[in-house]
Design a protein around this motif. Sequence first.
Motif, PDB file in Angstrom:
ATOM      1  N   GLY A  41      51.467  34.202  54.891  1.00  8.74           N
ATOM      2  CA  GLY A  41      51.777  33.988  53.506  1.00  8.74           C
ATOM      3  C   GLY A  41      51.000  34.820  52.585  1.00  8.74           C
ATOM      4  N   ASN A  42      50.870  36.130  53.150  1.00  9.11           N
ATOM      5  CA  ASN A  42      49.955  36.948  52.311  1.00  9.11           C
ATOM      6  C   ASN A  42      50.847  37.933  51.463  1.00  9.11           C
ATOM      7  OD1 ASN A  42      47.527  38.265  51.389  1.00  9.11           O
ATOM      8  ND2 ASN A  42      47.324  39.361  53.490  1.00  9.11           N
ATOM      9  N   PRO A  43      51.016  37.887  50.044  1.00 11.40           N
ATOM     10  CA  PRO A  43      51.865  38.302  49.333  1.00 11.40           C
ATOM     11  C   PRO A  43      51.812  39.945  49.561  1.00 11.40           C
ATOM     12  CG  PRO A  43      50.597  36.986  48.082  1.00 11.40           C
ATOM     13  CD  PRO A  43      49.907  36.932  49.274  1.00 11.40           C
ATOM     14  N   SER A  44      52.921  40.644  49.668  1.00 11.40           N
ATOM     15  CA  SER A  44      53.167  42.163  49.653  1.00 11.40           C
ATOM     16  C   SER A  44      53.238  42.885  48.407  1.00 11.40           C
ATOM     17  CB  SER A  44      54.314  42.385  50.622  1.00 11.40           C
ATOM     18  OG  SER A  44      55.318  41.922  49.917  1.00 11.40           O
ATOM     19  N   VAL A  45      53.707  41.886  47.313  1.00  9.07           N
ATOM     20  CA  VAL A  45      53.768  42.567  45.962  1.00  9.07           C
ATOM     21  C   VAL A  45      52.343  42.783  45.320  1.00  9.07           C
ATOM     22  CG1 VAL A  45      54.796  42.372  43.952  1.00  9.07           C
ATOM     23  CG2 VAL A  45      56.096  41.834  45.748  1.00  9.07           C
ATOM     24  N   GLU A  46      52.144  43.862  44.653  1.00  5.03           N
ATOM     25  CA  GLU A  46      50.820  44.017  43.892  1.00  5.03           C
ATOM     26  C   GLU A  46      50.582  43.088  42.691  1.00  5.03           C
ATOM     27  OE1 GLU A  46      50.013  47.858  43.038  1.00  5.03           O
ATOM     28  OE2 GLU A  46      49.748  48.588  45.228  1.00  5.03           O
ATOM     29  N   SER A 248      49.302  37.350  42.665  1.00  3.62           N
ATOM     30  CA  SER A 248      49.027  38.110  44.084  1.00  3.62           C
ATOM     31  C   SER A 248      47.310  38.205  44.290  1.00  3.62           C
ATOM     32  CB  SER A 248      49.280  39.580  44.176  1.00  3.62           C
ATOM     33  OG  SER A 248      51.072  39.500  44.463  1.00  3.62           O
TER      34      SER A 248
ATOM     35  N   PRO B  64      45.501  47.438  45.449  1.00  4.04           N
ATOM     36  CA  PRO B  64      45.022  46.107  44.982  1.00  4.04           C
ATOM     37  C   PRO B  64      44.985  45.011  46.039  1.00  4.04           C
ATOM     38  CG  PRO B  64      46.487  47.390  43.585  1.00  4.04           C
ATOM     39  CD  PRO B  64      46.138  48.120  44.775  1.00  4.04           C
ATOM     40  N   ASN B  65      46.128  45.036  46.976  1.00  7.99           N
ATOM     41  CA  ASN B  65      46.341  43.799  47.892  1.00  7.99           C
ATOM     42  C   ASN B  65      45.100  43.889  48.906  1.00  7.99           C
ATOM     43  OD1 ASN B  65      48.521  43.372  46.405  1.00  7.99           O
ATOM     44  ND2 ASN B  65      49.981  44.075  48.077  1.00  7.99           N
ATOM     45  N   HIS B  68      42.304  42.098  46.576  1.00  4.42           N
ATOM     46  CA  HIS B  68      42.615  40.754  46.226  1.00  4.42           C
ATOM     47  C   HIS B  68      43.349  40.013  47.072  1.00  4.42           C
ATOM     48  CE1 HIS B  68      41.367  41.884  42.145  1.00  4.42           C
ATOM     49  NE2 HIS B  68      42.350  42.871  42.099  1.00  4.42           N
ATOM     50  N   GLY B  69      43.373  40.518  48.317  1.00 10.31           N
ATOM     51  CA  GLY B  69      44.386  39.603  49.456  1.00 10.31           C
ATOM     52  C   GLY B  69      43.565  38.940  50.273  1.00 10.31           C
ATOM     53  N   TYR B  70      44.179  38.289  51.100  1.00  9.04           N
ATOM     54  CA  TYR B  70      43.565  37.676  52.034  1.00  9.04           C
ATOM     55  C   TYR B  70      42.987  38.273  53.284  1.00  9.04           C
ATOM     56  CZ  TYR B  70      46.075  33.035  51.127  1.00  9.04           C
ATOM     57  OH  TYR B  70      46.738  31.955  50.593  1.00  9.04           O
TER      58      TYR B  70
END
Lengths: 394, 394
Positions: A41-46, A248, B64-65, B68-70
Motif C-alpha cells: 500500500g505504498n502510494p505511487s502518486v507523488e 503521499s 518525492p516518493n 517521503h515513501g515507505y
Amino acid sequence: MIAKRMLKYVEGSSVTRAMFEEGKRLASLYGAENVFDFSLGNPSVEPPLAVKEHIIKILNKLPPNKIHGYMNNAGHEEVREAVAMSLNQKFETNFDKMNIIMTVGAAGGLNVILKTILDAGDEVIAFAPYFGEYNNYVANYDGIMVAISPNIPSFQPNLEEFASKITEKTKAVIVNTPNNPTGVVYSEETIIKMAKILEEKQNKFGTAIYLISDEPYRELAYDGVKVPYLTKYYKNTIVGYSYSKSLSLPGERIGYLVIPREADDFENLVNAATIATRILGFVNAPSLQQLAVAECLNETTDITTYDTNRKLLYQKLTTLGFECAKPEGAFYMWVKTPNQDDNAFVAKAKEFNLLFVPGSAFMCPGYVRIAYCVDQTMLKRSFASFEKLAEAMA
Amino acid sequence: MIAKRMLKYVEGSSVTRAMFEEGKRLASLYGAENVFDFSLGNPSVEPPLAVKEHIIKILNKLPPNKIHGYMNNAGHEEVREAVAMSLNQKFETNFDKMNIIMTVGAAGGLNVILKTILDAGDEVIAFAPYFGEYNNYVANYDGIMVAISPNIPSFQPNLEEFASKITEKTKAVIVNTPNNPTGVVYSEETIIKMAKILEEKQNKFGTAIYLISDEPYRELAYDGVKVPYLTKYYKNTIVGYSYSKSLSLPGERIGYLVIPREADDFENLVNAATIATRILGFVNAPSLQQLAVAECLNETTDITTYDTNRKLLYQKLTTLGFECAKPEGAFYMWVKTPNQDDNAFVAKAKEFNLLFVPGSAFMCPGYVRIAYCVDQTMLKRSFASFEKLAEAMA
C-alpha cells in the motif's frame, strides 16, 4: 534471548520476508519490469508540489529551533488549531486545538489511543476483513481482539453479529472506511445503525465504548461517494487520521487523533493520550512535517490516477471471470479466489510474476488483496499475466 | 473511562502541568524575560546550517516518493550503511547496515529494544539518578525496574550494589553517559569493571544481560574527556542514539539503535526489533530526516555555547556556596540542595523566578537539575536571582 512473546512475530514475519525475497529473486531472474508487485500500500502518486514548496518556505522563514525543537507532546498548538479549523470547515464539526493530538501516523495514533483506554482483558471489536496489524496493536496493551465475520458479498459490517458480541468488557470498536482491504465505504445508513447499537449497549452495560475510526483513506473515494464523518453520528468516536495516502507521505509518519469534547471522560482521554504519546516513545509527531501539513490542509494527491487504475483493473478482472466488488475507495481490489485456498492462489499468481496478499492476512481467507496504487504502465503490462493466471485457474 | 493503569500517569502529570502553568503565570506577571526556566532539556543552540541545506538539496534532487515513501521498517538501507560506516570511522568498530535500525529518536529506540527483549517480570537495572521516563518505558512491557542507589558524590555507578542486585531475571541494564541529570561521564575504568561484572553474572546464571547505552549526549563532552564506546567493552551492548542534542533536532524524532553482530541471539534481536518498530506504531523513523542526518554525520551543533554556560554557571553556583560537581558532559548541572527537601528548594527557587527540576524526578531526592542549554544572556540575567536564592537559603 529475545522476549518469548516476540518469537511468534519473528516466526510469522519470516513468511513475509520470504515473499519479499521471492520478489527480489523474481526481479533478478526476469527483470524488475516483469515482476508485478501488487502487495504494498505504498502510494505511487507523488505528493502535491505544495508539500515541497512549504517545507522549503518553512526552512527559510522560521527560526530553526522552532522548526526542529520540542513542543507540547500533543503537537504544535497552531498546527492543532489549523487542523481543527480545517475539519470544521469540511465537516461542520466544532473542534479546536484541544481536540487534536498530532501523531506519528495513524499507526502511532492507534497505539496511543489503545494505550490510553485499554486495561488487560478489555475487548476490542473489528470487522473482518481488517488490517492485520490491529491484532498486534491491541495485543500490545493486553487487549483481546474480537473479530466479526465478514458480510459477504457486500462487506458492509455484519451488524447483527456485532450487536451479539458486545459485552461489558468491550472498550472499543475499530472501523476503517474507506476500507483496507475491501475498498468498501460504510454507508450512512450503516453508521446510523451502528451508532444506535453502540448507544443501546452503553446504556445496557453502563460503559463507554469508543468507536475508533481509522481514516487514512478518507480522501481516496470515487464516483462521488459520501464518506460520513463519524463524530457526528456517535459522540464516543475517536478519529485516527494519517497523511500517508492523502499527501503521499507514508514514510514521514504524520497524522492526528481527534477526541471530541462530547466524548465520555474527555479531559482524562486528552491528558492520557498526550502522556501515552510521550511514554510510548513517540514524544511528539515529527516537527517539520507537522508544520508542513498545516500548510497543505486543502491539498490532496491526484487521485484520478488511482481511479483510472481502479477502472482498468476492475474491467480486466471481471472480464477474465474473477469475482470482485467494484471498490468505492482506498486503492485495493478485493478478489474472491476461484477456490477457497487463498495461499495457493497467491502461490499460483507468483508463477506469473504477480504478487498479491492473501485474505488470511486480513482474517478473511478465500480472497486476495490487489493493491492498485502502482504505476499505470506496469498495471497494463501485468494484464498478460492476469490472463495467464485466469487460464491456469480455469 | 481511560485505562486504570493510565490514571496514575494523569494524576502525576498534573503536577508537571501545574509547574508549566506556573511558569506561564510568572511570565505574564513579571515578563517572559524575567522568568528563568532551567527545567527543560530543549537545545538552545541552533542546528548546523548543513541540516537545512541538505534537506533542501534532498527535496530538489531525489524523487518525492523516495523522499517521503515507505522503506524497510529498519530504515533506508543506504542511511543505515552510512551510519555504520561513520561509527566505524569514529570508534574503530566493525558495523554494517544490518547492525543499524533507524528509530523515532532515542525514546523510540529504547521502547523498541525493551519490547524486543522483555517478558513480564523481567528485571531492568538503572543507576540513580536516572531519567524518570525509563520507569515508564520498562513498565510499558511489564518489566520491573531495579534502581541502584546513587554513589555520592562522584555519581559514577555504584558497582558493588550493582553486582549484588543482578539476578537470573535481569534482562537489561540501562546506562546513560554523559548522564542526564548529573553531567557525569562514566570512566573507562568504570566501564571495564561493569563489563566484568556482567560477564560473570551471565556465566553464573546462564543468561544474556543486555547493556543498553542511551547516548543522546555522546557529543556533548567537555575538557577533552573520553566517552568510551561501549560495544567495544561488552559484546551484549545495544546503543540507543539520538540526533536530538547533537544536531539540535529534538522535535524531529530521529535516532538509531546499534545491535552488534557479537550480541547473543543477534538475528532474532534484529528481526524482533524491526518488527517491534512496526507493531508499536512507529513503522519507521521519519523518512526525510533519515536522509538528512545521513548527510550530516560529521556535523554537530556548536557546543562551545554550552561549555561557556557550564563554566559561568558552575563558577556562580560554587561562589554562592552551592555544592555541585563540575559536569563533564550533557547540559545539566546537578546541585545538592542546602537541605534534603528538593521539592521545597524548587518551590523556594520559584519565588525568585528560577525553574528547576527536583532530584526526586530522577529517583534521587536532595538534589536539583539545572538545565543550562539556555540563552547566554538569560543565564547572566538570572544570576541576581541565584544570589537571592542563596541568601534566602543561608
